[in-house]
Design a protein around this motif. Sequence first.
Motif, mmCIF file in Angstrom:
data_model
loop_
_atom_site.group_PDB
_atom_site.id
_atom_site.type_symbol
_atom_site.label_atom_id
_atom_site.label_comp_id
_atom_site.label_asym_id
_atom_site.label_seq_id
_atom_site.Cartn_x
_atom_site.Cartn_y
_atom_site.Cartn_z
ATOM 1 N N SER A 164 0.839 -1.191 0.000
ATOM 2 C CA SER A 164 0.000 0.000 0.000
ATOM 3 C C SER A 164 0.878 1.246 0.000
ATOM 4 O O SER A 164 1.874 1.308 0.720
ATOM 5 C CB SER A 164 -0.859 -0.050 1.267
ATOM 6 O OG SER A 164 -1.726 1.032 1.271
ATOM 7 N N LYS A 202 1.206 2.281 -7.088
ATOM 8 C CA LYS A 202 0.594 1.510 -8.180
ATOM 9 C C LYS A 202 -0.534 2.291 -8.851
ATOM 10 O O LYS A 202 -0.601 2.368 -10.075
ATOM 11 C CB LYS A 202 0.047 0.170 -7.651
ATOM 12 C CG LYS A 202 1.090 -0.673 -6.956
ATOM 13 C CD LYS A 202 0.510 -1.962 -6.397
ATOM 14 C CE LYS A 202 -0.604 -1.786 -5.388
ATOM 15 N NZ LYS A 202 -0.200 -1.079 -4.139
ATOM 16 N N THR A 240 -1.016 5.472 -8.787
ATOM 17 C CA THR A 240 -0.436 6.644 -9.445
ATOM 18 C C THR A 240 0.102 6.238 -10.818
ATOM 19 O O THR A 240 -0.142 6.934 -11.825
ATOM 20 C CB THR A 240 0.690 7.222 -8.563
ATOM 21 O OG1 THR A 240 0.137 7.552 -7.290
ATOM 22 C CG2 THR A 240 1.308 8.453 -9.190
HETATM 23 N N1 LIG Z 1 -3.777 13.083 -5.017
HETATM 24 C C1 LIG Z 1 -2.729 12.873 -4.219
HETATM 25 N N2 LIG Z 1 -2.082 13.916 -3.640
HETATM 26 C C2 LIG Z 1 -1.012 13.723 -2.858
HETATM 27 N N3 LIG Z 1 -0.483 12.510 -2.593
HETATM 28 C C3 LIG Z 1 -1.081 11.446 -3.130
HETATM 29 C C4 LIG Z 1 -2.225 11.560 -3.963
HETATM 30 N N4 LIG Z 1 -2.600 10.318 -4.363
HETATM 31 C C5 LIG Z 1 -1.727 9.473 -3.795
HETATM 32 N N5 LIG Z 1 -0.820 10.136 -3.065
HETATM 33 C C6 LIG Z 1 0.307 9.544 -2.333
HETATM 34 O O1 LIG Z 1 1.147 8.888 -3.255
HETATM 35 C C7 LIG Z 1 1.630 7.669 -2.708
HETATM 36 C C8 LIG Z 1 1.265 6.526 -3.646
HETATM 37 O O2 LIG Z 1 -0.162 6.366 -3.626
HETATM 38 P P1 LIG Z 1 -0.877 5.320 -4.594
HETATM 39 O O3 LIG Z 1 -2.345 5.439 -4.340
HETATM 40 O O4 LIG Z 1 -0.384 5.500 -5.974
HETATM 41 O O5 LIG Z 1 -0.294 3.947 -4.018
HETATM 42 P P2 LIG Z 1 -0.855 2.465 -4.191
HETATM 43 O O6 LIG Z 1 0.338 1.580 -4.357
HETATM 44 O O7 LIG Z 1 -1.861 2.403 -5.267
HETATM 45 O O8 LIG Z 1 -1.517 2.245 -2.787
HETATM 46 P P3 LIG Z 1 -2.777 1.299 -2.374
HETATM 47 O O9 LIG Z 1 -2.317 -0.097 -2.652
HETATM 48 O O10 LIG Z 1 -2.954 1.579 -0.925
HETATM 49 O O11 LIG Z 1 -3.948 1.712 -3.210
HETATM 50 C C9 LIG Z 1 1.041 7.546 -1.321
HETATM 51 O O12 LIG Z 1 2.021 7.971 -0.392
HETATM 52 C C10 LIG Z 1 -0.141 8.491 -1.344
HETATM 53 O O13 LIG Z 1 -0.397 9.057 -0.068
#
Ligand SMILES: Nc1ncnc2c1ncn2[C@@H]1O[C@H](COP(=O)(O)OP(=O)(O)OP(=O)(O)O)[C@@H](O)[C@H]1O
Length: 209
Positions: free
Chosen positions: A38, A42, A44
């Motif tokens: 998490s 991913k 992003t």
């Molecule tokens: N709109 C945003 N503004 C600022 N920071 C963000 C934003 N969206 C995501 N983040 C940050 O970017 C990082 C990556 O988030 P992301 O959602 O891409 O990860 P993920 O691997 O998809 O996580 P998960 O498995 O929990 O969904 C995290 O630290 C998150 O807090």
Amino acid sequence: MLQAQDVWFRYGARRPWVLEAVDLAVAPGEVVGLCGPSGGGKSTAGRLLAGLLPPARGRVTVDGATPRPRRTPHPVQLVLQHPERAMDPRWTLRQVLAATGAGPGAVAALDPELVAPGWLDRYPHEISGGELQRVNLARALLARPRYLVADELTASLDAVTQARIWHLLLDRCRAASIGVLAIAHDRPLLEVVADRVVDWDRPADTRPA
Ligand SMILES: Nc1ncnc2c1ncn2[C@@H]1O[C@H](COP(=O)(O)OP(=O)(O)OP(=O)(O)O)[C@@H](O)[C@H]1O
């Protein structure tokens, strides 16, 4: 080929990098699983691949070209976990699907396995979560994408509904050679649906700013 090459991204100049020198590739008709902790970036990455965020550095290309930002529909469609958040609750599902630009004929001709005709004049809250995810998938497919990014597509659904939705997605994507990036925490699921699984083992909070 859907490709991210040496892609860097952060949510603001003073924020830590979320993506650092990321390379990812999905071939036409290929299903690639993306698994990782998490906060690892991913979702992003999925948004960048679908043209919803611009890379700070590096390139995202679709079949060798950089898609124009306002080109609609985009050749990479993103399907998210919560379809209700991506639909106007005041629109019937027929209106939601027609808003893709596909036209009423294409909406009426949708495969009933994907979207039952009886749902079309209902509102999003009038069908189940699994049914709504099928409508969401149909909406992405109506845009005639070259690639789909499925971000936790079935994470909140029971096992039978999960299997049904993945079966529908894989069937249609294979038939049209649509490449799929499947993002999920559930590695066993990815091992079943994907041709290969990429592991991201880089939690964002351990990275330097
Ligand atoms: N709109 C945003 N503004 C600022 N920071 C963000 C934003 N969206 C995501 N983040 C940050 O970017 C990082 C990556 O988030 P992301 O959602 O891409 O990860 P993920 O691997 O998809 O996580 P998960 O498995 O929990 O969904 C995290 O630290 C998150 O807090």
